[in-house]
Design a protein around this motif. Structure first.
Motif, short mmCIF file in Angstrom:
data_model
loop_
_atom_site.label_atom_id
_atom_site.label_comp_id
_atom_site.label_asym_id
_atom_site.label_seq_id
_atom_site.Cartn_x
_atom_site.Cartn_y
_atom_site.Cartn_z
N HIS A 43 13.11 75.41 40.40
CA HIS A 43 13.07 76.61 41.24
C HIS A 43 11.75 77.34 40.94
CE1 HIS A 43 15.22 77.31 37.49
NE2 HIS A 43 14.84 78.58 37.51
N TRP A 49 13.39 71.17 44.87
CA TRP A 49 12.73 72.46 44.65
C TRP A 49 13.40 73.58 45.44
CZ3 TRP A 49 8.58 68.56 45.10
CH2 TRP A 49 7.86 68.39 43.90
N GLY A 50 13.59 74.73 44.80
CA GLY A 50 14.16 75.89 45.47
C GLY A 50 13.37 77.15 45.17
N TRP A 51 13.84 78.26 45.71
CA TRP A 51 13.18 79.57 45.59
C TRP A 51 13.84 80.36 44.46
CZ3 TRP A 51 9.06 82.06 45.97
CH2 TRP A 51 8.96 83.43 46.25
N ALA A 52 13.11 80.66 43.41
CA ALA A 52 13.65 81.22 42.18
C ALA A 52 14.45 82.52 42.37
CB ALA A 52 12.54 81.44 41.16
N TYR A 62 17.94 81.72 42.90
CA TYR A 62 18.62 81.06 41.78
C TYR A 62 19.08 82.07 40.73
CZ TYR A 62 17.47 76.44 43.61
OH TYR A 62 17.40 75.32 44.41
N SER A 69 19.10 72.92 45.75
CA SER A 69 19.02 72.99 47.21
C SER A 69 19.73 71.83 47.87
CB SER A 69 17.55 73.00 47.65
OG SER A 69 16.97 71.70 47.52
N ALA A 84 21.28 77.71 48.66
CA ALA A 84 19.83 77.90 48.75
C ALA A 84 19.45 78.05 50.22
CB ALA A 84 19.11 76.72 48.12
#
Length: 326
Positions: free
Chosen positions: A180, A220-223, A226, A246, A301
Motif C-alpha cells: 500500500h 498495490w493499494g492506496w495507503a 488501508y 486490492s 480498496a
C-alpha cells in the motif's frame, strides 16, 4: 461518548502518520512513539497536517521496560503496532535488526499488555510478504512461506499475536496488509523511487532510472484506505486476523509504464535494467483476497493503481493529494 486514547508505535512512518490523521479526525487522543521523540523530525505528520494533534513519547519496542512505562503512562484503549524495520530489501542487509525490531518488539508489547492486565485492543501490522510465492490470491487460510528476513520476522510476530489471543484472551489482531503506497513512502521503496525519478525526468533532469526485476507482480493499494481497515479491525467485539488487499496484481513493468504515461513519456526511453538491484530471493507473484475483510469489516480498496499513481505524482509536483480514503 468518552474520548478514546490511541497509542501508535511507529507514528513517524507512512502508516503511522496517516493513521494519526485518521484517528484525530475521529476525535481520538492520539499518542505516538519514536526512539527519541525530542530528536525525531516527524516530517510525515507535518505533511498530513496532524503534528499538533499528537502527543509524542520516547519508546522502543525492543526494550521491555520502555514498553511497560509507555503503556502505564498512556493507558490506551487501542494500540497500533506499526514500528519496526519495514524494508524487504534492507532486511537482507540487516537481518538481525529486522528480526528483533519486529518479532521481539511484538512479543514485548503482547507480554506487557498481559502483565499489566490492560483491556487494551492491539493491532499488529502484518504483511502479505509472509505468504511468499503465490499462484492464487492469498486469504487468511493460506500457508506462510516467507522468502526474506522481513517476511520471516513478520510471520513470527503474526503467530505470537495469535498465541496471546488464544492463550490469554487478549483482544489482539493482525492485519495482513499487501503493498500500500502513498507520497509518504521513503524513496528506497520502488514505487516512490519510480514516481520521483519520472517527475524529475519530465521536468528535464535528463537522468536515467535504474531498476531491477520488472517482472515481479504485486498487489498495490492506496495507503489511506488501508489504515482505515486497521481501525475497523479494533472496533469488532471479537479479535481476528484479516487480509487487506486490492485483489488485483500488476507487474512492476506495468507500474513504471503507467507512471511515465501519466507524464506523457515513453518509459523505455528513460529506464535501464540493473541486475545488481535484484534481491537474493524475490516473490514473482503476490496478490491477496480481501473477501473476509469486505464481508466482516465492510472494507474494500476503492483506488485502483492508476489512481494511486495520480495521487503520488500530484504530491511529487507539489499539488494537493487526498490524505484520507477516497
Amino acid at each position: 461518548m468518552t474520548e478514546k486514547n490511541a497509542l501508535i508505535f511507529g507514528v513517524s512512518g507512512q502508516d503511522g502518520a496517516l493513521l494519526a490523521r485518521f484517528l484525530s479526525d475521529k476525535a481520538y487522543r492520539v499518542h505516538g512513539t519514536s526512539r527519541d521523540a525530542q530528536m525525531t523530525s516527524f516530517d510525515n505528520l507535518d505533511r498530513v497536517a496532524v503534528r499538533d494533534r499528537v502527543q509524542f513519547h520516547s519508546a522502543v519496542t525492543t526494550d521491555f521496560r520502555s514498553v511497560l512505562q509507555i503503556l502505564s503512562r498512556v493507558a490506551p484503549d487501542e494500540v497500533y503496532l506499526l514500528a519496526g524495520q519495514s524494508s524487504v530489501g534492507l532486511s537482507f542487509e540487516q537481518p538481525m535488526e529486522t528480526l528483533e525490531s519486529i518479532s521481539v518488539g511484538t512479543l514485548n508489547l503482547l507480554e506487557a499488555i498481559r502483565f499489566l492486565g490492560l483491556k487494551t485492543r492491539l493491532y499488529n501490522a502484518g504483511s502479505g510478504d509472509c505468504f511468499g510465492q503465490l499462484d492464487h490470491p492469498a486469504d487468511e487460510h493460506t500457508a506462510f512461506r516467507p522468502r526474506s528476513p522481513y517476511a520471516v520476522a513478520k510471520a513470527s510476530a503474526h503467530w505470537a499475536v495469535a498465541n496471546y489471543r488464544e492463550a490469554y484472551g487478549l483482544h489482539a489482531c493482525t492485519g495482513i496488509l499487501f503493498n500500500h503506497e502513498s507520497p509518504l513512502r521513503p524513496t528506497r521503496f520502488v514505487t516512490r523511487k519510480v514516481v520521483s525519478a519520472a517527475c524529475r525526468i519530465a521536468a528535464g533532469s535528463g537522468e536515467r532510472l535504474r531498476l531491477g526485476n520488472l517482472d515481479i507482480e504485486r498487489d498495490w493499494g492506496w495507503a489511506p484506505e488501508y489504515v482505515q481497515a486497521m481501525w475497523l479491525m479494533l472496533q469488532r467485539d471479537r479479535a481476528d486476523d484479516y487480509v487487506i488487499a486490492s485483489g488485483r496484481a500488476h507487474s512492476l513493468r506495468q507500474f513504471v509504464q503507467f507512471v511515465f504515461e501519466a507524464l506523457a513519456l515513453d518509459w523505455q526511453s528513460h529506464v535501464d535494467i540493473d541486475d545488481a538491484l535484484r534481491r537474493p530471493t524475490d516473490i514473482a507473484h503476490s496478490v491477496g483476497s480481501p473477501v473476509k475483510a469486505e464481508r466482516e469489516l465492510g472494507w474494500r480498496a476503492n483506488t485502483d493503481l492508476r489512481g494511486v499513481i495520480a495521487h503520488m505524482i500530484a504530491a511529487e509536483q507539489g499539488r494537493p493529494w487526498p490524505m484520507g480514503a477516497d
